[in-house]
Design a protein around this motif. Structure first.
Motif, PDB file in Angstrom:
ATOM      1  N   ALA B  24       0.821  -1.210   0.000  1.00 56.52           N
ATOM      2  CA  ALA B  24       0.000   0.000   0.000  1.00 56.52           C
ATOM      3  C   ALA B  24       0.854   1.258   0.000  1.00 56.52           C
ATOM      4  CB  ALA B  24      -0.921  -0.011   1.219  1.00 56.52           C
ATOM      5  N   SER B  25       2.148   1.115  -0.334  1.00 51.06           N
ATOM      6  CA  SER B  25       3.067   2.254  -0.148  1.00 51.06           C
ATOM      7  C   SER B  25       2.622   3.526  -0.884  1.00 51.06           C
ATOM      8  CB  SER B  25       4.480   1.855  -0.555  1.00 51.06           C
ATOM      9  OG  SER B  25       4.567   1.667  -1.936  1.00 51.06           O
ATOM     10  N   PRO B  26       2.031   3.456  -2.103  1.00 54.85           N
ATOM     11  CA  PRO B  26       1.639   4.723  -2.739  1.00 54.85           C
ATOM     12  C   PRO B  26       0.644   5.510  -1.892  1.00 54.85           C
ATOM     13  CG  PRO B  26       1.524   2.908  -4.310  1.00 54.85           C
ATOM     14  CD  PRO B  26       1.762   2.304  -2.965  1.00 54.85           C
ATOM     15  N   TRP B  27      -0.133   4.814  -1.062  1.00 49.35           N
ATOM     16  CA  TRP B  27      -1.153   5.512  -0.272  1.00 49.35           C
ATOM     17  C   TRP B  27      -0.693   5.803   1.151  1.00 49.35           C
ATOM     18  CZ3 TRP B  27      -2.124   1.116  -3.246  1.00 49.35           C
ATOM     19  CH2 TRP B  27      -2.738   1.384  -4.483  1.00 49.35           C
ATOM     20  N   VAL B  28       0.117   4.908   1.726  1.00 47.36           N
ATOM     21  CA  VAL B  28       0.457   5.115   3.137  1.00 47.36           C
ATOM     22  C   VAL B  28       1.796   5.812   3.333  1.00 47.36           C
ATOM     23  CG1 VAL B  28      -0.903   3.138   3.901  1.00 47.36           C
ATOM     24  CG2 VAL B  28       1.534   2.843   3.426  1.00 47.36           C
ATOM     25  N   ALA B  29       2.671   5.848   2.311  1.00 54.53           N
ATOM     26  CA  ALA B  29       3.977   6.481   2.497  1.00 54.53           C
ATOM     27  C   ALA B  29       3.778   7.968   2.791  1.00 54.53           C
ATOM     28  CB  ALA B  29       4.837   6.299   1.259  1.00 54.53           C
ATOM     29  N   PRO B  30       4.465   8.484   3.802  1.00 60.04           N
ATOM     30  CA  PRO B  30       4.263   9.888   4.181  1.00 60.04           C
ATOM     31  C   PRO B  30       4.758  10.873   3.127  1.00 60.04           C
ATOM     32  CG  PRO B  30       5.902   8.827   5.599  1.00 60.04           C
ATOM     33  CD  PRO B  30       5.310   7.757   4.766  1.00 60.04           C
ATOM     34  N   TYR B  31       5.744  10.519   2.317  1.00 57.96           N
ATOM     35  CA  TYR B  31       6.275  11.428   1.301  1.00 57.96           C
ATOM     36  C   TYR B  31       6.436  10.646   0.001  1.00 57.96           C
ATOM     37  CZ  TYR B  31       7.600  14.229   5.351  1.00 57.96           C
ATOM     38  OH  TYR B  31       7.576  14.943   6.514  1.00 57.96           O
ATOM     39  N   PRO B  32       6.508  11.357  -1.151  1.00 59.21           N
ATOM     40  CA  PRO B  32       6.912  10.652  -2.372  1.00 59.21           C
ATOM     41  C   PRO B  32       8.347  10.175  -2.200  1.00 59.21           C
ATOM     42  CG  PRO B  32       5.994  12.808  -2.882  1.00 59.21           C
ATOM     43  CD  PRO B  32       6.188  12.759  -1.405  1.00 59.21           C
ATOM     44  N   PRO B  33       8.665   8.927  -2.623  1.00 56.23           N
ATOM     45  CA  PRO B  33       9.989   8.364  -2.306  1.00 56.23           C
ATOM     46  C   PRO B  33      11.149   9.145  -2.907  1.00 56.23           C
ATOM     47  CG  PRO B  33       8.765   6.934  -3.804  1.00 56.23           C
ATOM     48  CD  PRO B  33       7.805   7.940  -3.305  1.00 56.23           C
ATOM     49  N   ALA B  34      10.918   9.864  -4.000  1.00 56.20           N
ATOM     50  CA  ALA B  34      12.032  10.563  -4.652  1.00 56.20           C
ATOM     51  C   ALA B  34      12.099  12.042  -4.259  1.00 56.20           C
ATOM     52  CB  ALA B  34      11.920  10.420  -6.166  1.00 56.20           C
ATOM     53  N   GLU B  35      11.188  12.486  -3.411  1.00 53.40           N
ATOM     54  CA  GLU B  35      11.150  13.914  -3.073  1.00 53.40           C
ATOM     55  C   GLU B  35      12.357  14.304  -2.228  1.00 53.40           C
ATOM     56  OE1 GLU B  35       7.346  16.153  -1.835  1.00 53.40           O
ATOM     57  OE2 GLU B  35       8.529  15.991   0.002  1.00 53.40           O
ATOM     58  N   GLN B  36      13.150  15.257  -2.750  1.00 52.94           N
ATOM     59  CA  GLN B  36      14.364  15.671  -2.047  1.00 52.94           C
ATOM     60  C   GLN B  36      14.094  16.910  -1.216  1.00 52.94           C
ATOM     61  OE1 GLN B  36      17.597  16.066  -4.779  1.00 52.94           O
ATOM     62  NE2 GLN B  36      17.282  14.037  -5.655  1.00 52.94           N
ATOM     63  N   ASN B  37      14.797  16.991  -0.112  1.00 52.13           N
ATOM     64  CA  ASN B  37      14.712  18.177   0.749  1.00 52.13           C
ATOM     65  C   ASN B  37      16.125  18.448   1.229  1.00 52.13           C
ATOM     66  OD1 ASN B  37      14.298  20.142   2.597  1.00 52.13           O
ATOM     67  ND2 ASN B  37      12.803  19.008   3.830  1.00 52.13           N
ATOM     68  N   LEU B  38      16.904  19.154   0.384  1.00 54.82           N
ATOM     69  CA  LEU B  38      18.338  19.275   0.647  1.00 54.82           C
ATOM     70  C   LEU B  38      18.634  20.033   1.931  1.00 54.82           C
ATOM     71  CD1 LEU B  38      19.644  19.766  -2.983  1.00 54.82           C
ATOM     72  CD2 LEU B  38      19.733  17.730  -1.562  1.00 54.82           C
ATOM     73  N   ALA B  39      17.653  20.784   2.428  1.00 54.88           N
ATOM     74  CA  ALA B  39      17.877  21.496   3.681  1.00 54.88           C
ATOM     75  C   ALA B  39      17.901  20.517   4.850  1.00 54.88           C
ATOM     76  CB  ALA B  39      16.785  22.535   3.884  1.00 54.88           C
ATOM     77  N   LEU B  40      17.325  19.345   4.617  1.00 54.92           N
ATOM     78  CA  LEU B  40      17.158  18.395   5.724  1.00 54.92           C
ATOM     79  C   LEU B  40      17.867  17.091   5.377  1.00 54.92           C
ATOM     80  CD1 LEU B  40      15.569  18.800   8.366  1.00 54.92           C
ATOM     81  CD2 LEU B  40      13.804  17.327   7.402  1.00 54.92           C
ATOM     82  N   ARG B  41      19.195  17.158   5.097  1.00 54.52           N
ATOM     83  CA  ARG B  41      19.923  15.962   4.718  1.00 54.52           C
ATOM     84  C   ARG B  41      20.357  15.193   5.963  1.00 54.52           C
ATOM     85  NH1 ARG B  41      24.730  17.395   2.411  1.00 54.52           N
ATOM     86  NH2 ARG B  41      24.833  15.516   1.156  1.00 54.52           N
ATOM     87  N   LEU B  42      20.303  13.867   5.891  1.00 58.51           N
ATOM     88  CA  LEU B  42      20.781  12.978   6.959  1.00 58.51           C
ATOM     89  C   LEU B  42      20.218  13.359   8.325  1.00 58.51           C
ATOM     90  CD1 LEU B  42      24.492  12.818   5.779  1.00 58.51           C
ATOM     91  CD2 LEU B  42      22.750  11.072   5.422  1.00 58.51           C
ATOM     92  N   ALA B  43      18.923  13.709   8.329  1.00 55.39           N
ATOM     93  CA  ALA B  43      18.303  14.115   9.589  1.00 55.39           C
ATOM     94  C   ALA B  43      18.030  12.889  10.451  1.00 55.39           C
ATOM     95  CB  ALA B  43      17.002  14.846   9.300  1.00 55.39           C
ATOM     96  N   PRO B  44      18.166  13.042  11.760  1.00 51.69           N
ATOM     97  CA  PRO B  44      17.803  11.934  12.665  1.00 51.69           C
ATOM     98  C   PRO B  44      16.286  11.764  12.700  1.00 51.69           C
ATOM     99  CG  PRO B  44      18.407  13.884  13.917  1.00 51.69           C
ATOM    100  CD  PRO B  44      18.660  14.210  12.472  1.00 51.69           C
ATOM    101  N   PRO B  45      15.802  10.645  13.261  1.00 48.36           N
ATOM    102  CA  PRO B  45      14.354  10.438  13.329  1.00 48.36           C
ATOM    103  C   PRO B  45      13.643  11.578  14.035  1.00 48.36           C
ATOM    104  CG  PRO B  45      15.534   8.474  14.008  1.00 48.36           C
ATOM    105  CD  PRO B  45      16.546   9.549  13.846  1.00 48.36           C
ATOM    106  N   SER B  46      12.468  11.943  13.539  1.00 50.45           N
ATOM    107  CA  SER B  46      11.681  13.004  14.154  1.00 50.45           C
ATOM    108  C   SER B  46      10.214  12.732  13.877  1.00 50.45           C
ATOM    109  CB  SER B  46      12.078  14.364  13.551  1.00 50.45           C
ATOM    110  OG  SER B  46      11.773  14.361  12.174  1.00 50.45           O
ATOM    111  N   GLY B  47       9.337  13.594  14.359  1.00 50.59           N
ATOM    112  CA  GLY B  47       7.913  13.408  14.127  1.00 50.59           C
ATOM    113  C   GLY B  47       7.576  13.457  12.650  1.00 50.59           C
ATOM    114  N   ALA B  48       8.280  14.323  11.900  1.00 52.43           N
ATOM    115  CA  ALA B  48       7.992  14.468  10.477  1.00 52.43           C
ATOM    116  C   ALA B  48       8.599  13.319   9.676  1.00 52.43           C
ATOM    117  CB  ALA B  48       8.519  15.806   9.974  1.00 52.43           C
ATOM    118  N   HIS B  49       9.799  12.874  10.071  1.00 54.35           N
ATOM    119  CA  HIS B  49      10.476  11.765   9.379  1.00 54.35           C
ATOM    120  C   HIS B  49      10.796  10.692  10.414  1.00 54.35           C
ATOM    121  CE1 HIS B  49      10.998  14.135   5.712  1.00 54.35           C
ATOM    122  NE2 HIS B  49      11.295  15.141   6.511  1.00 54.35           N
TER     123      HIS B  49
END
Lengths: 313, 281
Positions: B24-49
């Motif tokens: 069900a990944s297209p529906w349940v994945a929180p973000y598109p798998p290829a969406e980049q956010n260069l401001a937030l590289r190698l971020a530790p686990p958080s509520g958003a990720h």
């Protein structure tokens, strides 16, 4: 035994011949002009113009019937002339032999470690059958079977090389550099070997000759060491030999991760660079060695285990 | 016995959770798998990720779910195809006997002696990287245990009285195979397939890790692990997470396979599988 020996040797010969023919075919089935590829592996300089290619093709006998070429190629190959690498332009044999010796030491270290660990763990588990130690060992080894090397190895590097800085993260330069790759590679064989040893010892402990030995006055420890432990080592010998052949080229991931200049890495680089002569040499050596080793192991197993002899006459 | 069934149910639950969320990944994945956010590289686990982000700031959880579709479906497809090929060869060997049997048994022996990775490398070297050669490599290295088991079982069934009776009554061989032999093989072959699936999943990951399996821009668990390697120190989760996914699925499936083998009482299957699956690296 004699019939078995004859059949085995025949199979061995056919298998090696078939494998060598497949290896011979590599330049013909990969993309590109086979004649140019073969010339490149035989002539040191760069040959570009068509006239020279034509002349060399005749000189090297590339227009002869296929089977003549194959026999000629096989003869050259067996005498150690495997041609020149397409990339480094040095003789393939000079790359294959050092890589083989590195891989052999890696495999021997790995299987030695795994066998010793498996004997200790397997015998412990068998003697404690059903108790905490047994369950712990059984559960852990079962879990380790599902653990991929390409995950374990980076994790080991992360912990011991990067965080703790106690062991080198790559290379093949001395005993310290062997610890992590051997650990990563030995985990799965250890798991398989342990359950085999455990089952062998448990089977023996239940057998009547143990009871007989005990009733003759042997202590429990004597009965275990003389009768149960050898029975646990029997499956180990077969498994070690099967794994030996498998690890010869199967160590490719660990060799790539730890930058170990062994057979696996040589083959991997050859495939990535389309270095056909090196791929041919590497595959031929690994396959030949694996087939011969497996046959020898089968033979050894038959000699060690008298129960197998009568069935195969 | 009770704790064994608890671990079985636990394995089923974990497996169901992973497979369903991957499917069900297209529906349940929180973000598109290829969406980049260069401001937030190698971020530790958080509520958003929940599992952090990778070196391009992509959400690791979303990538795990997306990559799992490839890892799991290729491993499943390879298991089914290897199982079918192996069963067909095994039954054929047992029914025809003679030189057919000899030929396949010897081929099986030789393949067993060769390192799987070398065969896979060889196939990729000849055919080039890509989906077909990946699948072919997995089938060529994967059919042998199925053929061994199918052959042994088909031999046993063929010696049974009802098969002899069917032959005497004049039933054609195809009828005997489909009506009598194959139904007897179904349960143990299914058990073996379950046991082999974990192994093939690990091999898919291995080939992708080496860059010989799934090709970019597509990614699976193995190639995620490989891509994350240089950043392991700064963000350990980038390598821990995909590896754990493979490990968890392989472990659960293997546990289920063993349970299945116990249930069908196939001692043959249990005794054969572990000792006859050598190096797979």
């Amino acid at each position: 035994m004699k019939a078995f020996l004859a059949r085995r040797t025949a199979t061995l010969g056919v298998a090696v011949l078939l494998a060598s023919f497949v290896v011979f075919l590599i330049p013909y089935v990969t993309p590109g002009d086979p004649v140019r590829k073969i010339i490149r592996s035989r002539v040191a300089g760069d040959v570009i113009d068509d006239a020279t290619v034509q002349r060399l093709a005749v000189e090297l006998g590339l227009q002869d019937p296929f089977w003549v070429q194959y026999v000629r190629w096989l003869a050259r190959f067996c005498s150690g002339d495997m041609g020149l690498s397409h990339v480094s332009r040095t003789p393939v044999i000079d790359q294959v032999l050092p890589a083989l010796s590195v891989t052999l030491s890696l495999v021997v270290l790995t299987l030695g470690t795994a066998a010793v660990a498996a004997l200790v763990l397997g015998i412990t588990a068998a003697l404690q059958e059903g108790h905490v130690a047994d369950r712990l060992i059984t559960t852990t080894t079962q879990a380790f079977i599902a653990m991929p090397e390409y995950w374990l190895a980076p994790v080991l590097v992360l912990v011991f090389a990067l965080k703790l800085s106690v062991l080198p993260s790559a290379g093949w330069t001395g005993p310290a550099s062997a610890v992590l790759p051997v650990a990563a590679l030995a985990l799965r064989p250890t798991s398989y070997f342990t359950s085999a040893v455990r089952e062998g010892v448990i089977d023996a402990l239940r057998a009547e000759h143990i009871a007989a030995a005990r009733s003759r006055g042997l202590t429990y420890a004597q009965a275990v060491w003389r009768h149960a432990v050898p029975n646990g080592m029997l499956p180990l010998t077969t498994m070690v030999s099967v794994w030996f052949a498998g690890l010869l080229g199967g160590s490719v991931i660990v060799e790539v991760i730890f930058a170990i200049p062994g057979m696996g890495r040589l083959l991997y680089d050859a495939v990535l660079n389309s270095d056909i002569p090196v791929a041919q040499g590497g595959v031929a050596v690994v396959v030949g060695l694996a087939v011969v080793l497996t046959t020898l192991a089968d033979l050894a197993h038959r000699l060690l285990n008298p129960r197998l002899r009568e069935h195969h006459a | 016995m009770r704790d064994r069934s608890i671990s079985t149910w636990l394995a089923v639950a974990v497996l169901a959770l992973i497979v369903l969320s991957v499917a069900a990944s297209p529906w349940v994945a929180p973000y598109p798998p290829a969406e980049q956010n260069l401001a937030l590289r190698l971020a530790p686990p958080s509520g958003a990720h929940w599992v952090g982000t990778d070196h391009l700031g992509r959400d690791i959880l979303s990538r795990l779910l997306d990559g799992g579709r490839f890892s799991l479906s290729i491993a499943a497809l390879a298991t089914v195809l290897a199982g079918l090929v192996g069963t067909a060869i095994g039954v054929l060997s047992a029914r025809r006997r003679g030189w057919v049997d000899e030929f396949f048994t010897r081929t099986n022996d030789v393949l067993l002696a060769l390192p799987e990775m070398v065969i896979a490398l060889f196939i990729v070297a000849v055919l080039g990287t890509g989906f077909p050669s990946l699948l072919l490599a997995l089938i060529v290295t994967g059919w042998t245990p199925f053929a061994r088991l199918a052959r042994a079982l088909a031999y046993d069934v063929s010696a049974q009285g009802f098969v002899q009776a069917a032959r005497v009554l004049g039933c054609p061989p195809s009828f005997i195979v489909f009506r009598h032999v194959l139904p007897h093989l179904a349960a143990p072959m299914l058990g073996l397939a379950t046991l082999r699936f974990g192994h093939l999943l690990i091999n898919v990951g291995a080939l992708s890790y080496l860059g010989l399996g799934v090709q970019p821009p597509q990614s699976d668990w193995g190639s995620m692990l490989a891509a994350a390697q240089p950043y392991a120190m700064r963000a350990p989760l980038t390598i821990l997470a995909p590896g754990l996914a493979i490990f968890a699925v392989a472990l659960c499936v293997t546990l289920l396979g063993q349970r299945l083998a116990h249930m069908t009482g196939s001692q043959l299957l249990l005794s054969r599988t572990p000792s006859r699956t050598p190096a797979d690296a």
